[in-house]
Scaffold this active site. Sequence first.
Site, PDB file in Angstrom:
ATOM      1  CB  THR A   1     -18.244  -4.559  72.316  1.00  0.00           C
ATOM      2  OG1 THR A   1     -18.148  -3.979  73.616  1.00  0.00           O
ATOM      3  CG2 THR A   1     -16.887  -4.501  71.643  1.00  0.00           C
TER       4      THR A   1
ATOM      5  CG  HIS B   1      -4.618 -14.507  61.313  1.00  0.00           C
ATOM      6  ND1 HIS B   1      -5.013 -14.727  60.010  1.00  0.00           N
ATOM      7  CD2 HIS B   1      -3.565 -13.654  61.241  1.00  0.00           C
ATOM      8  CE1 HIS B   1      -4.237 -14.034  59.191  1.00  0.00           C
ATOM      9  NE2 HIS B   1      -3.354 -13.371  59.909  1.00  0.00           N
TER      10      HIS B   1
END
Length: 404
Positions: A315, A367
């Site tokens: 992006t 994560h």
Amino acid sequence: MILEMKVPSPGESITEVEIAEWLVEDGDYVEKDQAIAEVDSDKATLELPAEQSGIITLKAEVGDAVEVGAVVCLIDTSAAKPEGGAAAAEQKKEEAPKEAPKKEEAPVVKESYATGSASPAAKKILSEKGVSAASVKGTGKDGRVTKQDAVSAVPSMGTPSGGSRGESRSKLSMLRRKVAERLVSVKNETAMLTTFNEVDMGPIFALRKQYKEDFKNKHGVGLGFMSFFTLAVVRALEMYPSVNSMIDGKEMLSYDFCDISIAVSGPKGLMVPVIRNAENLTFRGVEAEVKRLAIRAREGEITVDEMTGGTFTITNGGVFGSMLSTPIINPPQSAILGMHNIVERPVVKDGAVAIAPIMYVALSYDHRIIDGKESVGFLVAVKEALENPEEILMDSNVKKALEM
């Protein structure tokens, strides 16, 4: 013969669409394959073409949510086309002007001890809202403030000091509601973390300055930053395959291909079309595909298939002037790279302070399956490729890489 037109399925997993706009009016004569409506799904805006010619009768209104397979209009295929075209069909008989109905005078409320006082239920609601009963106009007997008055009361926005203080409401499109839902689910359901780095864009600036005109003249597309970033990301994904993976229940699903999603701002909101098998594309191939997808997204012609899938997203908030951000993962992907604006900043080179065009880059990742070592290593690999494009991305042969 009356033909029932039903909502076709825009794609897998889509069960409902919303009527965004009717392009014809009830009673109009429509031609076969003429676009009669725009419908919003949770992924894209699509046109609904007429299946046959005839007089149309609308069965749904703008803003209605209708299930896939539901009837939205009827077409009388036996009706003849009006002579003289639409102009003749639209002619209406002039009606004699009707007298305007007399306005009923509002009953005069007599002032009494009850005027402005609130019922016990209304007092509780007004107290919770922090609104004074004296500021609410009562509609009950003798001007008493009722429970409904308290529910409808709006807390004060401060003491007006002049100027416009209007407000408006508009319904969120199905696409915008789905984007909001997905963004919240990502924040709630993933262990999202963001790591940052900075990139000296000087070497890319130099290459573009030297070759961009010849590149555009030969290939018909500009040599932008997206091709450098896409190829740098492809290399880094091959080095760190966990970044090119997704969680599927209790398993990690990894891919041996790179389908790169690119975030594009369209008229209906954020679109994320996909560059398929980016690992097989050259600079020219990436730039041509980015241009094609961006144009289709901005013109509202993008299809659900072109936005389905993707293993990693890029992006670019820099086109709007963003200096730094923490991009939100595009589910079910596990990572997203944020590009930002390029600003000349003081940096240290060979022990001396120099001015260089610097871009901050951000990698947001899940994560749960990507460790800190892999996320940082991935972003460093992207940085290395962007700061040494001629050697790493072009194999020290610029003209061959650019197909010059």
